[in-house]
Design a protein around this motif. Structure first.
Motif, PDB file in Angstrom:
ATOM      1  N   ALA A   1      35.065  83.098 -67.137  1.00  0.00           N
ATOM      2  CA  ALA A   1      36.426  82.567 -67.104  1.00  0.00           C
ATOM      3  C   ALA A   1      36.400  81.080 -67.428  1.00  0.00           C
ATOM      4  O   ALA A   1      37.261  80.572 -68.148  1.00  0.00           O
ATOM      5  CB  ALA A   1      37.047  82.803 -65.722  1.00  0.00           C
ATOM      6  N   ASP A   2      35.403  80.399 -66.929  1.00  0.00           N
ATOM      7  CA  ASP A   2      35.248  78.964 -67.172  1.00  0.00           C
ATOM      8  C   ASP A   2      35.048  78.677 -68.655  1.00  0.00           C
ATOM      9  O   ASP A   2      35.404  77.621 -69.162  1.00  0.00           O
ATOM     10  CB  ASP A   2      34.043  78.442 -66.364  1.00  0.00           C
TER      11      ASP A   2
ATOM     12  N   VAL B   1      38.697  83.026 -57.483  1.00  0.00           N
ATOM     13  CA  VAL B   1      39.947  82.475 -57.990  1.00  0.00           C
ATOM     14  C   VAL B   1      40.112  81.033 -57.506  1.00  0.00           C
ATOM     15  O   VAL B   1      40.479  80.147 -58.274  1.00  0.00           O
ATOM     16  CB  VAL B   1      41.140  83.349 -57.546  1.00  0.00           C
TER      17      VAL B   1
ATOM     18  N   LEU C   1      38.007  78.629 -59.517  1.00  0.00           N
ATOM     19  CA  LEU C   1      38.547  78.349 -60.844  1.00  0.00           C
ATOM     20  C   LEU C   1      39.747  77.424 -60.751  1.00  0.00           C
ATOM     21  O   LEU C   1      39.884  76.476 -61.524  1.00  0.00           O
ATOM     22  CB  LEU C   1      38.934  79.658 -61.551  1.00  0.00           C
ATOM     23  N   LYS C   2      40.610  77.706 -59.793  1.00  0.00           N
ATOM     24  CA  LYS C   2      41.805  76.874 -59.659  1.00  0.00           C
ATOM     25  C   LYS C   2      41.439  75.466 -59.225  1.00  0.00           C
ATOM     26  O   LYS C   2      42.041  74.489 -59.675  1.00  0.00           O
ATOM     27  CB  LYS C   2      42.804  77.533 -58.709  1.00  0.00           C
TER      28      LYS C   2
ATOM     29  N   ARG D   1      38.844  73.809 -59.973  1.00  0.00           N
ATOM     30  CA  ARG D   1      38.293  73.052 -61.091  1.00  0.00           C
ATOM     31  C   ARG D   1      39.384  72.352 -61.860  1.00  0.00           C
ATOM     32  O   ARG D   1      39.243  71.226 -62.292  1.00  0.00           O
ATOM     33  CB  ARG D   1      37.538  74.030 -61.986  1.00  0.00           C
ATOM     34  N   TYR D   2      40.492  73.025 -62.049  1.00  0.00           N
ATOM     35  CA  TYR D   2      41.566  72.425 -62.832  1.00  0.00           C
ATOM     36  C   TYR D   2      42.508  71.594 -61.985  1.00  0.00           C
ATOM     37  O   TYR D   2      43.088  70.644 -62.458  1.00  0.00           O
ATOM     38  CB  TYR D   2      42.290  73.504 -63.633  1.00  0.00           C
ATOM     39  N   ALA D   3      42.615  71.935 -60.726  1.00  0.00           N
ATOM     40  CA  ALA D   3      43.448  71.134 -59.840  1.00  0.00           C
ATOM     41  C   ALA D   3      42.880  69.731 -59.734  1.00  0.00           C
ATOM     42  O   ALA D   3      43.601  68.755 -59.726  1.00  0.00           O
ATOM     43  CB  ALA D   3      43.507  71.779 -58.462  1.00  0.00           C
TER      44      ALA D   3
ATOM     45  N   LEU E   1      48.875  77.734 -62.381  1.00  0.00           N
ATOM     46  CA  LEU E   1      47.534  78.004 -62.881  1.00  0.00           C
ATOM     47  C   LEU E   1      47.249  79.483 -62.659  1.00  0.00           C
ATOM     48  O   LEU E   1      47.375  79.987 -61.557  1.00  0.00           O
ATOM     49  CB  LEU E   1      46.547  77.140 -62.098  1.00  0.00           C
TER      50      LEU E   1
ATOM     51  N   VAL F   1      44.606  82.972 -63.613  1.00  0.00           N
ATOM     52  CA  VAL F   1      43.234  83.345 -63.979  1.00  0.00           C
ATOM     53  C   VAL F   1      43.260  84.730 -64.616  1.00  0.00           C
ATOM     54  O   VAL F   1      44.270  85.435 -64.536  1.00  0.00           O
ATOM     55  CB  VAL F   1      42.303  83.361 -62.745  1.00  0.00           C
ATOM     56  N   PRO F   2      42.150  85.140 -65.257  1.00  0.00           N
ATOM     57  CA  PRO F   2      42.146  86.455 -65.884  1.00  0.00           C
ATOM     58  C   PRO F   2      42.487  87.561 -64.889  1.00  0.00           C
ATOM     59  O   PRO F   2      41.994  87.565 -63.767  1.00  0.00           O
ATOM     60  CB  PRO F   2      40.697  86.604 -66.370  1.00  0.00           C
TER      61      PRO F   2
ATOM     62  N   VAL G   1      41.945  81.641 -68.058  1.00  0.00           N
ATOM     63  CA  VAL G   1      42.397  80.600 -67.127  1.00  0.00           C
ATOM     64  C   VAL G   1      43.384  79.739 -67.896  1.00  0.00           C
ATOM     65  O   VAL G   1      43.059  79.232 -68.961  1.00  0.00           O
ATOM     66  CB  VAL G   1      41.216  79.722 -66.657  1.00  0.00           C
TER      67      VAL G   1
ATOM     68  N   LEU H   1      43.322  76.943 -70.913  1.00  0.00           N
ATOM     69  CA  LEU H   1      42.665  75.676 -70.613  1.00  0.00           C
ATOM     70  C   LEU H   1      41.278  75.572 -71.237  1.00  0.00           C
ATOM     71  O   LEU H   1      40.684  74.517 -71.297  1.00  0.00           O
ATOM     72  CB  LEU H   1      42.582  75.469 -69.100  1.00  0.00           C
ATOM     73  N   GLU H   2      40.746  76.693 -71.673  1.00  0.00           N
ATOM     74  CA  GLU H   2      39.440  76.700 -72.341  1.00  0.00           C
ATOM     75  C   GLU H   2      39.499  77.758 -73.421  1.00  0.00           C
ATOM     76  O   GLU H   2      40.373  78.599 -73.426  1.00  0.00           O
ATOM     77  CB  GLU H   2      38.322  77.102 -71.353  1.00  0.00           C
TER      78      GLU H   2
END
Lengths: 279, 257, 257
Positions: free
Chosen positions: A145-146, A227, A230-231, A233-235, C57, C59-60, C86, C99-100
């Motif tokens: 996902a990253d 989740v 992942l959140k 990281r962007y927050a 935000l 996610v998948p 994401v 975002l990526e």
């Protein structure tokens, strides 16, 4: 060695209840060069996962004109165990696990978007304490996902099975070694579908199904942590406004374990309150 | 395969350096910021993780019982291996150690061996029995100068490595253990030559543009290993002045241990 | 970053390689390109200003809502739409900003590529993508060389992702920056507002490839590059336009031109 008692007074060796997970910490985006990466600490397991791709498929004769080739390589470091120095180089166990994890992601990754390419996933077990394959694939999902690879879900894994006659979830090394059955499972949380399922030992059907159900239930908590990682990281990027360039994201990387405590991280064991991937 | 993009970038870096600048803006003799953390892998007897700029290396130490080498029958056995993990760089491949990782391991090993950073004599147990000291260098993120980062991680792991006991013929790794006996601390400092300019601690872009490389490993007052790597060459005077720089920069890195 | 071939001794004021990872869209006004407005319509949802204040935000696998018309970076199952990446999702407009992600060549994209192969039939370009582009010898009078930087347009992409390029012209001198292509729309801005602001303030020539390669030449290129890198770092935050405007107004940090 005498077989240790795995359950005493209804509690396990580390004090957990049967359906309780070990503390879990997940961090996304921990490496610079990789397209996507994630680090997980699950009990004493420490696993690093990284993704490169979609990229040119090498060797070319493996390339698929219709979709990306999703492949995973799982390895353990020679210093990962409490005992002897391990082997340097691939092992048959590692090869099997690599294949199983590849199969998991081949299912959820929308590979048709990237024909002729390869999506390479690397799982490196830096420290092992039982359940490395599910920890590894849990981190790998976050790394994918990253990397921005389109998927139908963020998959996670948990192992369950039977120890000292009881059905329980998430085995540490001793429980793994001396338990009666180990059932690692990978779940697509959105659909409940099982993408990885293995079992050893001798169980009745009822025991198998109870283990699987316990694993699925626990995996929902693990998914929350993925989740959150992942959140988070962007927050971070949002809040600070200027969290450095791409390169800086990898700088912080693996949390250290010096002196037994985790610097700046609060971990609460499950249940109920999923161990947060705290800062 | 020669990557055209690498060639294009190489030219850019060479021009930049010829004009007196480094891609990172550092001074020519400046090392990137480095951090060292010990005991990051508690299962191992010793471990350390180093960040050198964006390069990241993890070193792990494990001890076990083995038979001394025939030519060194009264010593323990140091065995160093380096893995350029595939996750560290898009071009790293799986397979047996390639020449790059073998050179990396041997250069780090040489410094440790020459300076007796690990006291191998102290690892001797009895005839035909001694401790194996396994040092594994795990390259996690490659942004240049893996040697210095790996050497620093190795030295740091050595300094916190616990010495297991032998009880009734079995290795005991728990309980209170002393540290493995160590000697001098050695630190590697690497310099790259790009055109006629020499830069300290080359990052990945500079490594790709460099012609020659000189790694000098030092203890506080001795040189304990030198390796000239890659093609190209250094003049005798360049070597002399780099040894001075190695002692100077070595101090800074040693302070992190 | 790297120099777009070394024709003439360009003084490289800004150093540093920004190894961009991923892909994107939009472009900047250039002599042969069609008017910015027209392009925008064709790639409507891909150009944007700041994300809507109430974007969330995702996610998948995360549920977005009932399935409506197809939105990029989502998939539908049993009447519901889910995110596949994401990203930032605005429920009001139904737009999802990833975002990526890697760049995938699409019809009419303007891209900045590097010649990596010269064949009898034409030229192969690296597009910072798993897919390379090809310029047929029949499509151009120029003879390009290995390592040259070209801007061109995607003429055709077939089912197996063979990419044909056309209208190729060389970009000489100047510098190239690489950013993730998902951030390119922000460098362009809504109705090209951001890129125009950059060009007006710096008077630099700027060519933005949808694939995440940006060519900058002349004018106050150091300031242009500084601003672009700031946009890359803060692409999905609020208030960016104002901050960039302030940066351009102040003339940027002095970088020892």
């Amino acid at each position: 060695m005498d077989k240790p008692k795995l359950i005493v007074d209804g509690k396990r060796m580390d004090g957990r209840a049967m359906d309780e997970l070990r503390p879990i910490l997940i961090k996304a985006g921990v490496l610079n060069k990789a397209d996507g990466s994630a680090y997980i600490e699950w009990g004493k397991n420490k696993v690093l996962a990284a993704v490169y791709g979609p990229r040119e498929c090498i060797p070319k004769h493996d390339e698929n004109p219709y979709k990306a080739l999703v492949r995973c390589t799982y390895r353990m470091s020679p210093f990962c165990s409490l005992e002897e120095h391990g082997r340097r180089g691939p092992s048959r166990r590692g090869t099997e696990i690599s294949k199983l994890i590849s199969n998991v992601f081949d299912t959820v990754v929308m590979a048709e978007h990237f024909p002729k390419t390869a999506i390479d996933i690397f799982v490196e077990v830096l420290q092992a304490d039982g359940g490395t394959r599910v920890a590894g694939l849990t981190a790998a999902a976050v790394a994918l996902a990253d990397a921005g690879i389109p998927m139908k879900d963020v998959v996670c894994g948990v192992a369950a099975g039977k120890i000292d006659g009881e059905i329980a979830v998430d085995f540490g090394k001793y429980e793994d070694n001396f338990g009666e059955s180990d059932i690692p499972v990978a779940v697509s949380p959105r659909t409940g579908e099982l993408l990885l399922l293995q079992m050893d030992g001798m169980l009745t059907k009822d025991e198998v199904m109870r283990s699987v159900d316990m694993a699925i239930s626990a995996s929902m908590k693990v998914h929350e942590l993925q989740v959150a990682a992942l959140k988070e990281r962007y927050a971070e990027k949002e809040k600070s406004g200027a969290l450095g360039g791409e390169g800086d994201n990898g700088g912080g990387s693996l949390p250290s374990d010096a002196g037994g405590g985790r610097q700046g991280m609060a971990l609460q064991p499950v249940p109920g309150d999923a161990g947060e991937s705290a800062r | 395969m020669v990557e055209i993009l690498d060639e294009v970038r190489k030219e850019f870096v060479k021009d930049l350096i010829a004009n007196g600048k480094r891609p990172s803006g550092r001074a020519f003799d400046e090392f990137r910021p480095a951090t060292v953390e010990q005991n990051v892998i508690p299962n191992a007897e010793g471990s350390a993780r180093v960040h050198l700029g964006k390069t990241q290396v993890l070193a792990g130490v494990k001890l076990g019982i083995g038979e001394p080498f025939a030519d060194k029958p009264d010593e323990g056995m140091l065995s160093t291996n380096a893995e350029l993990l595939q996750l560290a760089h898009p071009t790293f491949e799986s397979g047996p150690p390639d020449a790059r990782s073998v050179e990396l391991a041997r250069v780090v090993d040489r410094g440790i061996r020459s300076s007796s950073a690990v006291d191998l004599k102290a690892l001797f147990i009895e005839e035909g029995k001694a401790w194996n000291f396994f040092l594994d260098l795990y390259i996690l993120d490659h942004d240049g100068n893996l040697i210095d980062a790996a050497a620093l991680a190795a030295m740091s792991a050595i300094l916190c490595a616990k010495q297991p006991r032998l009880e009734d013929g079995k290795v005991v790794r728990e309980g209170s253990l002393g540290l493995v006996k160590s000697g001098a601390t050695c630190v590697a400092t690497t310099f790259g030559k790009i055109g006629s300019t020499i830069v300290a601690d080359p990052d990945l872009d500079e490594e790709k543009a460099m012609d020659a490389r000189l790694t000098i490993t030092t203890t506080p007052d001795r040189v304990c290993s030198i390796q000239k790597g890659c093609a190209g060459g250094f003049t005798r005077d360049e070597v002399a002045s780099l040894i001075d720089l190695a002692f100077e920069k070595g101090k800074g890195l040693r302070a992190l241990l | 970053m790297f120099g777009a071939k070394r024709f003439g001794k360009e003084k490289f004021e800004r150093a540093g390689f920004r190894g961009g990872r991923r892909g994107g869209q939009q472009f900047a006004p250039m002599p042969q390109a069609p008017a910015a407005g027209a392009e925008q319509e064709r790639h409507g949802p891909e150009s944007h200003g700041e994300p809507a204040r109430k974007s969330r935000l995702v996610v998948p696998g995360e549920l977005l809502g009932a399935a409506g018309r197809p939105i990029p970076h989502t998939f539908t199952e049993k009447g519901s739409a889910y995110s596949s990446v994401v990203g930032l999702f605005d429920d009001a407009s139904g737009k999802l900003i990833p975002l990526e992600g890697v760049y995938t060549p699409a019809l009419d994209d303007v891209v900045v590529g590097v010649v990596v192969a010269v064949r009898f039939a034409g030229f192969t370009l690296d597009l910072k993508s798993p897919y390379e582009g090809f310029i047929s010898g029949k499509d151009t009078r120029d003879v390009f060389k290995l390592g040259e930087v070209l801007v061109s347009r995607v003429k055709e992409v077939d089912e197996v992702r063979n990419v044909d390029l056309t209208e190729a012209s060389k970009l000489e001198g100047g510098e190239i920056i690489e950013i993730p292509s998902v951030k390119v729309p922000r460098v362009i801005g809504k109705n090209s507002s951001m890129i125009r602001m950059l060009q007006d303030a710096t008077k630099s020539e700027i060519v933005v490839g949808k694939n995440g390669r940006i060519w900058v030449k002349g004018g106050n290129s150091a300031l242009a590059i500084e601003a672009i890198l700031k946009i890359e770092r803060e692409a999905h935050t609020q208030g960016l336009t104002d901050r960039i405007s302030a940066l351009l107004g102040s003339g940027g940090q002095s970088r020892g031109v």
